[in-house]
Motif scaffolding. Structure first.
Motif, PDB file in Angstrom:
ATOM      1  N   SER A  38      34.500  48.441  48.771  1.00 25.30           N
ATOM      2  CA  SER A  38      35.931  48.574  48.484  1.00 25.30           C
ATOM      3  C   SER A  38      36.453  47.527  47.497  1.00 25.30           C
ATOM      4  N   THR A  39      35.604  46.625  47.027  1.00 27.03           N
ATOM      5  CA  THR A  39      36.039  45.590  46.086  1.00 27.03           C
ATOM      6  C   THR A  39      36.362  46.210  44.731  1.00 27.03           C
ATOM      7  N   ARG A  40      37.519  45.847  44.195  1.00 26.02           N
ATOM      8  CA  ARG A  40      37.959  46.395  42.909  1.00 26.02           C
ATOM      9  C   ARG A  40      38.391  45.276  41.971  1.00 26.02           C
ATOM     10  N   GLN A 100      40.214  44.430  37.927  1.00 28.73           N
ATOM     11  CA  GLN A 100      40.959  44.916  36.760  1.00 28.73           C
ATOM     12  C   GLN A 100      41.233  43.768  35.809  1.00 28.73           C
ATOM     13  N   LEU A 154      42.225  49.326  37.652  1.00 29.34           N
ATOM     14  CA  LEU A 154      41.551  48.827  38.842  1.00 29.34           C
ATOM     15  C   LEU A 154      40.445  49.798  39.245  1.00 29.34           C
ATOM     16  N   ARG A 155      39.199  49.296  39.330  1.00 28.54           N
ATOM     17  CA  ARG A 155      38.072  50.175  39.636  1.00 28.54           C
ATOM     18  C   ARG A 155      37.064  49.455  40.527  1.00 28.54           C
ATOM     19  N   PRO A 156      36.247  50.193  41.265  1.00 26.68           N
ATOM     20  CA  PRO A 156      35.241  49.561  42.124  1.00 26.68           C
ATOM     21  C   PRO A 156      34.235  48.763  41.311  1.00 26.68           C
TER      22      PRO A 156
END
Length: 300
Positions: free
Chosen positions: A173-175, A177, A206-208
């Motif tokens: 779940s870490t994202r 950006q 924001l992305r994994p």
């Protein structure tokens, strides 16, 4: 921090130093590479914990300083102002010389109070030019502050760069950006060539972190980044001063961490046609280079 601050205090040898304020707590091991051992906010880890002991590598730490350059110099050799310099190998895991010498040296604790510690390093045989560097670590309402001030103490011009190498916990779940203009591949058989980020490696939204494997440098970085950790409920903001025009993203496969490294120059800067354009600074006698970042934490 002014130039006079570099020589203001008397060094001392200390064990792990702890500073804490405003919900932040940081432990620092000056003797083992000026590393951060742990950094937390309201008892939640902001950085991965260093659980090693003895003379372990700073690569096992929570964060370490990159002094007097970041990333790799091809096989330790480069030319500066017409003279060829050869650095000694400094890590068995890479054919190139990597991350400067600060991460492998003992730093002195020269100042400390409950919310601030200042460490000092004097350049040694690992770099052809004499220098002095202060690392200041603070905790405040704004977050965890990290800064480096490098000064050329010699009589000749010196190429220089700085950076920080923090390790952040990583889960599915870490994202992440941040905005950047170009991406540089790792040092390969030839000099790296930058490209515009694409859908496989851009973090404009924001992305994994877990959906890509990178060890790449980005330039044209805006100086701000965001990391969200849904598993632990933390929302992190990284802010850097203007010296940090580049950042390195390291996302090794199948590891419970990743790195977002604010740095002052690009990968391969020491073999660039124009070192200054690649982000390196040429410091004259007495001149300084300063890098500062703040890692702020909030609850999601």
């Amino acid at each position: 921090m002014s130039n006079t601050d570099l020589t203001r205090t008397t060094a001392c040898t200390m064990a792990v130093v702890r500073i804490a304020a405003h919900g932040y707590e940081v432990e620092i091991d000056a003797a083992r590479g000026g590393r951060i051992v742990s950094a937390s906010f309201e008892d939640v880890d902001v950085l991965r914990r260093d659980v090693t002991s003895g003379a372990s590598s700073a690569l096992e730490s929570a964060c370490f300083p990159l002094v007097p350059y970041s990333n790799r110099i091809r096989r330790g050799q480069f030319v500066f102002q017409g003279e060829t310099h050869q650095l000694a190998p400094n890590w068995d895991g890479d054919e190139h010389v990597i991350h400067g010498e600060g991460w492998q040296r003992a730093w002195d604790v020269v100042e400390q109070d409950t919310a601030r510690a200042v460490l000092r390093l004097t350049g040694a045989e690992g770099w052809p030019w004499p220098y002095e560097c202060l690392q200041e670590i603070t905790v405040s309402n704004a977050g965890i502050g990290l800064s480096l001030t490098l000064r050329n103490t010699g009589q000749m011009p010196m190429p220089a760069g700085l950076g920080f190498h923090p390790y952040f916990p990583r889960s599915a779940s870490t994202r992440l950006q941040f905005d950047a203009k170009r991406i540089w591949p790792p040092l390969g058989d030839t000099a790296p060539t930058p490209q515009a980020p694409d859908s496989t490696n851009s973090f404009a939204t924001l992305r994994p972190v877990s959906d890509c494997v990178l060890d790449h440098c980005f330039d044209g970085w805006s100086g701000t980044a965001r990391i969200t950790q849904a598993d632990t409920g933390l929302d992190l903001t990284i802010k850097a001063n203007g010296a940090a025009t580049h950042c390195v993203v390291y996302t090794p496969a199948n590891e419970p961490y990743f790195c977002f490294e604010p740095v002052t120059h690009c990968t391969g800067a020491f073999e660039a046609d124009d070192m200054r354009e690649a982000g390196l600074k040429v410091l004259q006698t007495g001149e300084t280079l300063h890098l500062a970042i703040t890692i702020g934490a909030h609850r999601l």
